[in-house]
Design an enzyme around this catalytic site. Structure first.
Site, PDB file in Angstrom:
ATOM      1  N   ILE A 128     -16.668   0.375  -3.042  1.00  0.00           N
ATOM      2  CA  ILE A 128     -17.617   0.040  -1.972  1.00  0.00           C
ATOM      3  C   ILE A 128     -18.531   1.225  -1.690  1.00  0.00           C
ATOM      4  O   ILE A 128     -18.133   2.385  -1.837  1.00  0.00           O
ATOM      5  CB  ILE A 128     -16.879  -0.398  -0.678  1.00  0.00           C
ATOM      6  CG1 ILE A 128     -17.894  -0.913   0.360  1.00  0.00           C
ATOM      7  CG2 ILE A 128     -16.021   0.730  -0.110  1.00  0.00           C
ATOM      8  CD1 ILE A 128     -17.279  -1.713   1.490  1.00  0.00           C
ATOM      9  N   ARG A 143       4.560 -14.698   6.874  1.00  0.00           N
ATOM     10  CA  ARG A 143       4.854 -14.364   5.476  1.00  0.00           C
ATOM     11  C   ARG A 143       3.622 -14.304   4.575  1.00  0.00           C
ATOM     12  O   ARG A 143       2.787 -15.199   4.591  1.00  0.00           O
ATOM     13  CB  ARG A 143       5.823 -15.399   4.882  1.00  0.00           C
ATOM     14  CG  ARG A 143       6.209 -14.999   3.467  1.00  0.00           C
ATOM     15  CD  ARG A 143       7.251 -15.889   2.855  1.00  0.00           C
ATOM     16  NE  ARG A 143       7.717 -15.246   1.635  1.00  0.00           N
ATOM     17  CZ  ARG A 143       8.069 -15.882   0.536  1.00  0.00           C
ATOM     18  NH1 ARG A 143       8.048 -17.193   0.502  1.00  0.00           N
ATOM     19  NH2 ARG A 143       8.460 -15.222  -0.527  1.00  0.00           N
ATOM     20  N   LEU A 144       3.549 -13.212   3.820  1.00  0.00           N
ATOM     21  CA  LEU A 144       2.669 -13.151   2.657  1.00  0.00           C
ATOM     22  C   LEU A 144       3.603 -13.238   1.458  1.00  0.00           C
ATOM     23  O   LEU A 144       4.396 -12.318   1.224  1.00  0.00           O
ATOM     24  CB  LEU A 144       1.872 -11.842   2.624  1.00  0.00           C
ATOM     25  CG  LEU A 144       0.932 -11.689   1.418  1.00  0.00           C
ATOM     26  CD1 LEU A 144      -0.237 -12.659   1.514  1.00  0.00           C
ATOM     27  CD2 LEU A 144       0.406 -10.272   1.310  1.00  0.00           C
ATOM     28  N   ALA A 145       3.559 -14.343   0.728  1.00  0.00           N
ATOM     29  CA  ALA A 145       4.517 -14.572  -0.359  1.00  0.00           C
ATOM     30  C   ALA A 145       4.141 -13.735  -1.575  1.00  0.00           C
ATOM     31  O   ALA A 145       3.185 -14.039  -2.277  1.00  0.00           O
ATOM     32  CB  ALA A 145       4.546 -16.051  -0.720  1.00  0.00           C
ATOM     33  N   LEU A 182      -8.060  -0.453  -5.566  1.00  0.00           N
ATOM     34  CA  LEU A 182      -9.227   0.161  -4.950  1.00  0.00           C
ATOM     35  C   LEU A 182      -9.618   1.371  -5.790  1.00  0.00           C
ATOM     36  O   LEU A 182      -8.756   2.146  -6.203  1.00  0.00           O
ATOM     37  CB  LEU A 182      -8.915   0.603  -3.517  1.00  0.00           C
ATOM     38  CG  LEU A 182      -8.504  -0.500  -2.533  1.00  0.00           C
ATOM     39  CD1 LEU A 182      -8.256   0.097  -1.158  1.00  0.00           C
ATOM     40  CD2 LEU A 182      -9.535  -1.606  -2.456  1.00  0.00           C
ATOM     41  N   ASN A 211       9.674  -6.101   6.581  1.00  0.00           N
ATOM     42  CA  ASN A 211       8.347  -6.086   5.975  1.00  0.00           C
ATOM     43  C   ASN A 211       8.375  -4.946   4.970  1.00  0.00           C
ATOM     44  O   ASN A 211       8.586  -3.796   5.342  1.00  0.00           O
ATOM     45  CB  ASN A 211       7.299  -5.824   7.078  1.00  0.00           C
ATOM     46  CG  ASN A 211       5.924  -5.444   6.536  1.00  0.00           C
ATOM     47  OD1 ASN A 211       5.182  -4.719   7.166  1.00  0.00           O
ATOM     48  ND2 ASN A 211       5.578  -5.922   5.363  1.00  0.00           N
ATOM     49  N   GLY A 212       8.199  -5.255   3.691  1.00  0.00           N
ATOM     50  CA  GLY A 212       8.211  -4.174   2.715  1.00  0.00           C
ATOM     51  C   GLY A 212       8.578  -4.644   1.328  1.00  0.00           C
ATOM     52  O   GLY A 212       8.668  -5.840   1.062  1.00  0.00           O
ATOM     53  N   ARG A 216     -13.835   6.250  11.018  1.00  0.00           N
ATOM     54  CA  ARG A 216     -14.932   6.404  10.048  1.00  0.00           C
ATOM     55  C   ARG A 216     -14.538   5.890   8.667  1.00  0.00           C
ATOM     56  O   ARG A 216     -15.265   5.141   8.025  1.00  0.00           O
ATOM     57  CB  ARG A 216     -15.264   7.888   9.891  1.00  0.00           C
ATOM     58  CG  ARG A 216     -16.322   8.396  10.802  1.00  0.00           C
ATOM     59  CD  ARG A 216     -16.575   9.849  10.397  1.00  0.00           C
ATOM     60  NE  ARG A 216     -17.000  10.621  11.535  1.00  0.00           N
ATOM     61  CZ  ARG A 216     -16.874  11.930  11.642  1.00  0.00           C
ATOM     62  NH1 ARG A 216     -16.309  12.615  10.673  1.00  0.00           N
ATOM     63  NH2 ARG A 216     -17.300  12.562  12.703  1.00  0.00           N
ATOM     64  N   CYS A 222       4.157  -8.353   5.274  1.00  0.00           N
ATOM     65  CA  CYS A 222       4.395  -9.467   6.188  1.00  0.00           C
ATOM     66  C   CYS A 222       4.264  -8.953   7.608  1.00  0.00           C
ATOM     67  O   CYS A 222       4.029  -7.773   7.836  1.00  0.00           O
ATOM     68  CB  CYS A 222       5.795 -10.040   5.985  1.00  0.00           C
ATOM     69  SG  CYS A 222       6.088 -10.650   4.320  1.00  0.00           S
ATOM     70  N   VAL A 249       7.003 -12.033  -3.446  1.00  0.00           N
ATOM     71  CA  VAL A 249       8.183 -12.146  -4.313  1.00  0.00           C
ATOM     72  C   VAL A 249       8.966 -13.388  -3.880  1.00  0.00           C
ATOM     73  O   VAL A 249       9.113 -13.638  -2.682  1.00  0.00           O
ATOM     74  CB  VAL A 249       9.075 -10.892  -4.196  1.00  0.00           C
ATOM     75  CG1 VAL A 249      10.358 -11.067  -4.982  1.00  0.00           C
ATOM     76  CG2 VAL A 249       8.326  -9.656  -4.675  1.00  0.00           C
ATOM     77  N   THR A 256     -11.784  10.470  12.422  1.00  0.00           N
ATOM     78  CA  THR A 256     -11.858  10.380  10.953  1.00  0.00           C
ATOM     79  C   THR A 256     -11.224   9.092  10.435  1.00  0.00           C
ATOM     80  O   THR A 256     -11.671   8.518   9.443  1.00  0.00           O
ATOM     81  CB  THR A 256     -11.223  11.627  10.292  1.00  0.00           C
ATOM     82  OG1 THR A 256     -11.522  11.604   8.907  1.00  0.00           O
ATOM     83  CG2 THR A 256      -9.736  11.700  10.483  1.00  0.00           C
TER      84      THR A 256
END
Length: 561
Positions: A288, A49-51, A256, A75-76, A340, A2, A53, A337
């Site tokens: 990627i 908010r990224l919901a 990923l 946030n966590g 990049r 969040c 939970v 780095t």
């Protein structure tokens, strides 16, 4: 994942100041809220908010009936919140993992609270009854936090620096913004006029120390001693647990996958755990690269072996170069780095957000620092020196790899989870004798590879695949991303510009044209903020002038073999 933002003691119009909070809207695309603090007209919280939970009661600041004087913005993810709730018989009002912070604080104060949290976090806790403000951040700074504070007691806090740099304050025309140090908490007094005064800044956890919350962990007791088989068994158990606890989410999980050792181990273990948890959706992995890149080929092998729904994202040099400006804006750094390696991660995060419904994304960050994965560790003068270097790298993760991982994913509203930085896994790995952890037989991360050799998690050629820097592995050896960048920038930065680099950029003066180019972009977005980066990331024990693994002799001999 969040975005949090708060002001205390603002002497400017809050409705104007609040516009700054919109600079981090990407961190929480699902909802946002501003809330003033009762009785303090110049204090407020902002939350994006990224919901992930508790979709129903997850808005912040979190306030519960039992503690009407406590306000929490965080946030966590706190992975052990249910275990602690059961152990202490706390009565929860929501299903939000962060609610545990309020109960722990009421029970034992701020020191005990932060030490008991197994997870990643950055928080602002306000206690209006005791007139205190607390700031805290997890051990490795996996979740970001920045603060600005003036001599007259105005305090501003935000997940990203971009949410603070345009704030106005009468006594400070140029507000000094700095990262809040990982593994620390700060206590501040709240004055009647809404301003604050810092009381103490405390380092509450060192990566070597077993965390206090280990007492309440579900992992069975570790086997004592440093016999190789014992160590391998303990590492497998802790790594399994690190992945398992991170399954806590109501959203779809993906991973990923570069085809390197770290992301492959995470993906393979994660798929095994998702099957055991009887998750219904197909598990997606994402790779990627440019055509003919070693990463794409290796990731394909792993995906076929574990049976994931695999996505390959192709990009060309023009697309990579075109996003440099927005990548540096997102990152808030000009480290060579980091920039990049961020391009590929930024582009793949963009793809995930646009084309899939995977939101919680696992990755292999932290392993190179913990398990001595960088090629220059072959040159360490002694196992003890290698161990010290490993700890230094972990301590500085928040400036480099963890910063990259957070900002490139958060820019597209994704939440990253990094099991290699699990508190218990790290503290145990660092407790092992130094000579167990060093590269062996010319192979880095030897112990980690050995640990999973008989598990059949991965094909042997992946388990023993040599280290490939992410920014290099996404392109072919014939024409690396490193080389593509050099060729492009050669035409953007002249020799005359380089001749005056020290005059133009006296702090962290760029030594290469690539460094100069990134610094120019950074200064355009964040003028006068170069001190956010204390130093460039660079290999040790060798006369390196560039951070790319491709410039190291060990790498060159390995690619010829």
């Amino acid at each position: 994942m969040c975005g949090i933002w708060a002001l205390f003691g603002s002497d400017d119009c809050l409705s104007v100041q609040c516009l700054s909070a919109m600079k981090i809207a990407h961190r929480g695309p699902d909802a946002f809220r501003f809330e003033n603090v009762n009785g303090y007209t110049n204090c407020c919280f902002g939350f994006h908010r990224l919901a992930v939970v508790d979709p129903l009661f997850g808005m912040q600041p979190i306030r519960v009936k039992k503690y009407p004087y406590l306000w929490l913005c965080y946030n966590g993810e706190i992975y052990n919140h249910q275990k602690l709730q059961r152990h202490f018989e706390f009565e929860y009002q929501t299903k939000v993992d962060g609610e545990i912070i309020l109960h722990l604080y009421d029970k034992g104060g701020i020191e005990q609270t932060v030490c008991m949290l197994d997870g990643v976090f950055a928080f602002i806790l306000l206690d209006t009854a005791n007139k205190k403000v607390f700031l805290g951040r997890d051990t490795y700074g996996v979740r970001p936090l920045f603060k600005a504070m003036t001599e007259d007691g105005f305090l501003a806090v935000c997940s990203e620096a971009k949410g603070l740099i345009n704030l106005k304050h009468s006594t400070a025309p140029f507000l000094k913004v700095e990262p809040f140090l990982p593994g620390h908490y700060e206590v501040l007094d709240l004055k009647p006029n809404g301003k604050v005064a810092s009381v103490e800044m405390v380092k509450y956890h060192h990566c070597r120390d077993e965390p206090l919350h280990a007492t309440y962990d579900s992992v069975e007791k570790l086997f004592p001693g440093f016999e190789l088989e014992t160590v391998k068994s303990n590492l497998r158990m802790l790594f399994d647990n690190a992945i398992k606890k991170r399954l806590m989410t109501d959203r779809r999980i993906g991973c990923l996958l570069s085809g390197g050792l770290d992301s492959s181990l995470v993906a393979a273990t994660l798929l095994k755990q998702l099957k055991e948890a009887q998750v219904r959706y197909p598990f997606q992995t994402f790779a990627i690269g440019m055509e003919d890149s070693p990463d794409l080929l290796a990731a394909r092998k792993v995906a076929n072996h574990i049976g994931s729904e695999h996505h390959e994202v192709l990009f060309n040099s023009e697309e990579g170069i075109q996003v440099l400006d927005e990548v540096i804006f997102s990152l808030e750094t000009y480290d060579i780095t980091t920039v990049r390696a961020s391009v590929g991660m930024y582009l793949i995060s963009k793809y995930i957000r646009k084309n899939t419904d995977s939101v919680v994304i696992f990755s292999g960050e932290g392993s190179d620092e913990l398990t001595q994965g960088y090629i220059y560790f072959h040159k360490a003068p002694s196992p003890e020196k290698a161990g010290e270097e490993s700890e230094r790298l972990l301590k500085e993760l928040y400036l480099f790899d963890v910063l990259r991982a957070d900002r490139t994913t958060a820019a597209h509203g994704l939440e990253l989870r990094v099991p290699f930085l699990d508190h218990r896994f790290c503290s145990y790995y660092l407790s092992l004798p130094p000579d167990l952890r060093i590269p062996k037989n010319g192979i880095e991360k030897h112990l980690l590879r050995e640990t999973f050799e008989d598990s059949n998690l991965l094909p042997k050629e992946i388990l023993w695949r040599p280290k490939e820097a992410f920014s290099d592995g996404i392109t072919s050896v014939k024409n690396s991303w490193f080389r593509i960048l050099q060729d492009y920038i050669e035409h953007q930065v002249s020799d005359a510009m380089m001749a005056t680099a020290a005059e133009k950029f006296p702090f962290n003066t760029p030594k290469t044209k690539e460094g100069y180019y990134y610094r120019q972009i950074f200064e355009r977005h964040y003028p006068g903020r170069a001190d956010w980066l204390t130093h460039y990331w660079m290999p040790r024990w060798i006369n390196a002038t560039d951070p790319s693994a491709r410039t190291l002799t060990h790498y060159k001999s390995a690619t010829k073999a």
